[in-house]
Design a protein around this motif. Structure first.
Motif, PDB file in Angstrom:
ATOM      1  N   SER A 425       0.828  -1.199   0.000  1.00 18.87           N
ATOM      2  CA  SER A 425       0.000   0.000   0.000  1.00 18.87           C
ATOM      3  C   SER A 425       0.867   1.256   0.000  1.00 18.87           C
ATOM      4  N   GLY A 426       0.335   2.360  -0.510  1.00 16.10           N
ATOM      5  CA  GLY A 426       0.939   3.671  -0.331  1.00 16.10           C
ATOM      6  C   GLY A 426       1.912   4.084  -1.421  1.00 16.10           C
ATOM      7  N   ASP A 427       2.826   5.001  -1.056  1.00 12.32           N
ATOM      8  CA  ASP A 427       3.735   5.616  -2.023  1.00 12.32           C
ATOM      9  C   ASP A 427       4.920   4.722  -2.295  1.00 12.32           C
ATOM     10  N   ILE A 428       4.729   3.663  -3.052  1.00  9.45           N
ATOM     11  CA  ILE A 428       5.754   2.646  -3.270  1.00  9.45           C
ATOM     12  C   ILE A 428       6.817   3.107  -4.259  1.00  9.45           C
ATOM     13  N   THR A 429       6.462   4.045  -5.173  1.00  6.11           N
ATOM     14  CA  THR A 429       7.413   4.511  -6.181  1.00  6.11           C
ATOM     15  C   THR A 429       6.906   5.841  -6.723  1.00  6.11           C
ATOM     16  N   THR A 430       7.497   6.322  -7.827  1.00  4.15           N
ATOM     17  CA  THR A 430       7.039   7.594  -8.404  1.00  4.15           C
ATOM     18  C   THR A 430       5.904   7.297  -9.367  1.00  4.15           C
ATOM     19  N   GLY A 431       4.893   8.142  -9.361  1.00  2.66           N
ATOM     20  CA  GLY A 431       3.745   7.962 -10.242  1.00  2.66           C
ATOM     21  C   GLY A 431       2.655   8.944  -9.898  1.00  2.66           C
ATOM     22  N   THR A 432       1.487   8.719 -10.481  1.00  3.80           N
ATOM     23  CA  THR A 432       0.343   9.620 -10.316  1.00  3.80           C
ATOM     24  C   THR A 432      -0.858   8.832  -9.808  1.00  3.80           C
ATOM     25  N   THR A 433      -1.374   9.184  -8.637  1.00  3.47           N
ATOM     26  CA  THR A 433      -2.575   8.499  -8.152  1.00  3.47           C
ATOM     27  C   THR A 433      -3.778   9.004  -8.940  1.00  3.47           C
ATOM     28  N   ILE A 434      -4.867   8.246  -8.829  1.00  7.21           N
ATOM     29  CA  ILE A 434      -6.096   8.633  -9.524  1.00  7.21           C
ATOM     30  C   ILE A 434      -6.616   9.960  -8.977  1.00  7.21           C
ATOM     31  N   LEU A 435      -6.485  10.153  -7.661  1.00  6.39           N
ATOM     32  CA  LEU A 435      -6.889  11.428  -7.055  1.00  6.39           C
ATOM     33  C   LEU A 435      -6.093  12.598  -7.644  1.00  6.39           C
ATOM     34  N   ASP A 436      -4.766  12.439  -7.673  1.00 12.43           N
ATOM     35  CA  ASP A 436      -3.932  13.525  -8.218  1.00 12.43           C
ATOM     36  C   ASP A 436      -4.273  13.792  -9.672  1.00 12.43           C
ATOM     37  N   ALA A 437      -4.589  12.713 -10.396  1.00 18.57           N
ATOM     38  CA  ALA A 437      -4.943  12.856 -11.813  1.00 18.57           C
ATOM     39  C   ALA A 437      -6.224  13.668 -11.968  1.00 18.57           C
TER      40      ALA A 437
END
Ligand SMILES: OC[C@@H]1[C@@H](O)[C@H](O)[C@@H](O)c2nc(CNc3ccccc3)cn21
Length: 589
Positions: A425-437
């Motif tokens: 769970s959580g901030d495992i790597t760099t990317g964009t969550t659906i919320l941020d999107a």
């Protein structure tokens, strides 16, 4: 002194013949041995003539290790291999099954079930190309992908690793091999392994054969099927993979009508799975000498030991001395391994460098992943009659609520085989969550409120134009993913009920497979299957808000109830909630 096998101008068969003629038994058995990086070192490589190393799921040189740390580690082992008498280079394998997914900062593409929904082989080939570059960024030359399982029961914990329940979709998606290994030159003999060069990697079609057809989807269990069923459902993707030059094939843990595949008798080279030969016996490892004998005589060429390699080497050596394993079998195995190493140019370029380091997680690959996410989304419901369709959502609105356990959780949207073997769970790597999107897609003037699991009072005292509820399954891998109830992770159902009874909502399901949704469908305006999209959550918002249309089609049957399982398109008793191939489009009127 000149040695033919070192001469790249010599035909590959000549190089193989010359080299194998020089090899001792110990050197031959070393080539047939793959060990995990945790037990590897330059000295071990030199002393045991080890032919291959792997990273098991989550096995990294350091947390958040950079490409240069990976490259240094791989080269350290390689120098050990090159310092042997004959200097045969080792090949390093890793599970890059949706991008180079063990590696921090890598682009994580949608898992295979989502790629099956795209029905776009060209897209998948481009994903293979990008994946090869991100694997080479870490100095690695070999990936244990693609999984070409034809998952017939979504209760199987690895169903998300399968492109489809329909073998023709899986066959189409074997085009990823052309991306990973390179397009086959016209003059190349069909069925012979082909890997273009330094920006490509050796691939691995897995798990041979029938892994997706085990009884009730129980992982590593028994696939009970007649010859026609085997050859018409599970085998076809192997023909396509071999014709497309796949370098290796991995044997399945599962059994076929009671016979363990690791001990079952006919490719590039055939590699066992992790402790795969140990599991020939039950309990596993009960008679390791027999496991080695049965595995090697069944046609396994390389064993993923992965830890007790001295036992493996000693047992195989004595089996050969006793004539229980024939030297012809050993030579056949070593020939196949050397063929892959010669054809991919590993003798000419055994050492990695940092020339591909900038490929890891690069913008163009993330944009490609975003495109794949868009094309993987399947619209299952849009509007309640007699109203108009609910999607696409307006970018300008008074106030938007985003809710659900999977809205702001990168680990959840990546699923298993993501940084950790079972994901997390959580901030495992760099990317964009659906919320941020969503936040970056709506108009600046439109407020987005996030509440993971709002209660009734919250809903009562807040006014929203509409809500987006993102729920689904937690990450899992292999047997841990086996499920008989296929329910959404709590409190998902409550979140749907609380939010969607108070305000018009679209529900986005993040899951590795169809899940129980039928009871909640009446509560929602719209329903979207997003599968396991990976790091580029922006693709979800692109489509929800109408920048792109919905094109995805179900790669799997969506059941009404688990009591119906197993149930596949073509079955007589076919009574799905949403059938295989289903997917709504936005009508542009
Ligand atoms: O990771 C290597 C292989 C993988 O390619 C196969 O698809 C899969 O069946 C497989 N399972 C294991 C065993 N699981 C495991 C993973 C990480 C640490 C320890 C064990 C290893 N592997």
């Amino acid at each position: 002194e000149y040695m033919k096998y070192k001469d790249p101008k010599q035909p590959i068969n000549t190089r193989i013949k010359d080299l194998i003629g020089r090899m001792t038994l110990a050197e031959k058995i070393g080539q047939m041995t793959q060990i995990e990086r945790q037990v590897a070192s330059a000295d071990v490589m030199k002393k045991y003539f080890i032919g291959s190393i792997l990273s098991g799921g989550g096995s990294v040189p350091a947390p958040q290790a950079s490409p240069s740390i990976w490259v240094s580690m791989v080269n350290e082992f390689q120098k050990g291999a090159l310092s042997t008498r004959l200097g045969i280079p080792m090949i390093y394998g890793i599970d890059a099954v949706h991008g180079n997914n063990n590696v921090y900062n890598a682009t994580l593409f949608p898992h295979n079930v989502g790629l099956g929904a795209t029905r776009d082989p060209d897209l998948i080939k481009r994903i293979g190309e990008a994946t090869a570059l991100e694997v080479r960024a870490t100095g690695i030359q070999y990936t244990f992908a693609p999984c070409i399982a034809v998952c017939r029961d979504p209760r199987w914990g690895r169903c998300y690793e399968s492109y489809s329940e329909d073998h023709t979709v899986v066959q189409q998606m074997t085009d990823i091999i052309l991306g990973l290994q390179g397009e086959i030159p016209v003059n190349h003999t069909k069925g012979v392994p082909y890997v273009a060069g330094k920006d490509k990697v050796a691939a691995c079609a897995k798990h041979f054969v029938g892994d997706g057809g085990t009884h009730n989807g129980i992982n590593e269990n028994n696939t009970i099927i007649d010859e026609h069923g085997l050859l018409s459902i599970h085998m076809p993707p192997y023909y396509d993979s071999i014709i497309k030059g796949v370098a290796t094939i991995m044997v399945s843990y599962s059994s076929l009508n009671g016979v363990k595949m690791h001990a079952n008798h006919d490719l590039g080279f055939v590699i066992s799975d992790w402790l795969g030969i140990d599991r020939i016996t039950s309990p596993p490892g009960e008679n390791y000498t027999y496991s080695v004998q049965a595995g090697i005589n069944a046609g396994i060429d390389m064993v993923m030991v992965p830890y007790n390699y001295t036992d493996y080497i000693d047992d195989l050596t004595s089996l050969v001395h006793k004539g229980i394993v024939n030297m012809n079998r050993i030579d056949d195995a070593v020939r196949r391994i050397l063929r892959v190493k010669f054809t991919m140019g590993l003798f000419e370029n055994p050492l990695a460098d940092l020339s591909f380091a900038d490929q890891l997680g690069k913008k163009e690959h993330r944009e490609l992943a975003r495109e794949a996410v868009r094309k993987s989304l399947v619209l299952l419901k849009n509007g309640n009659p007699p109203n108009q369709q609910f999607l696409p959502l307006p970018k300008k609105a008074r106030r938007i609520l985003v809710a659900g356990s999977h809205a702001s959780n990168l680990g959840y949207q990546c699923g298993g085989w993501s940084i950790q073997w079972m994901g997390s769970s959580g901030d495992i790597t760099t990317g964009t969550t659906i919320l941020d999107a969503i936040k970056s897609t709506v108009a600046d003037s439109t407020p987005v409120v996030y509440s993971e699991n709002p209660d009734e009072s919250f809903m009562k005292h807040n006014d929203f134009s509409f809500a987006i509820v993102v729920v689904g399954e937690p990450p899992y891998s292999e047997t841990v993913g086996d499920s008989t109830d296929l329910t959404i992770l709590d409190p998902g159902p409550d979140t749907i009920r609380t939010v969607c009874s108070a305000v018009k909502c679209v529900v986005v399901i993040v899951s590795g497979r169809p899940v129980v949704i039928e009871p909640y469908v009446p509560l929602m305006e719209a329903l979207v299957a997003a599968w396991l999209p990976g790091t580029e959550g922006q693709g979800v918002a692109d489509v929800l808000f109408g920048d792109y249309g919905f094109t995805g089609k179900l790669p799997r049957t969506w059941f009404k109830s688990v009591d119906q399982l197993p149930m596949n398109v073509g079955d007589p008793h076919y009574d799905p909630l949403y059938p295989f191939g289903f997917g709504l489009a936005i009508n542009s009127s």
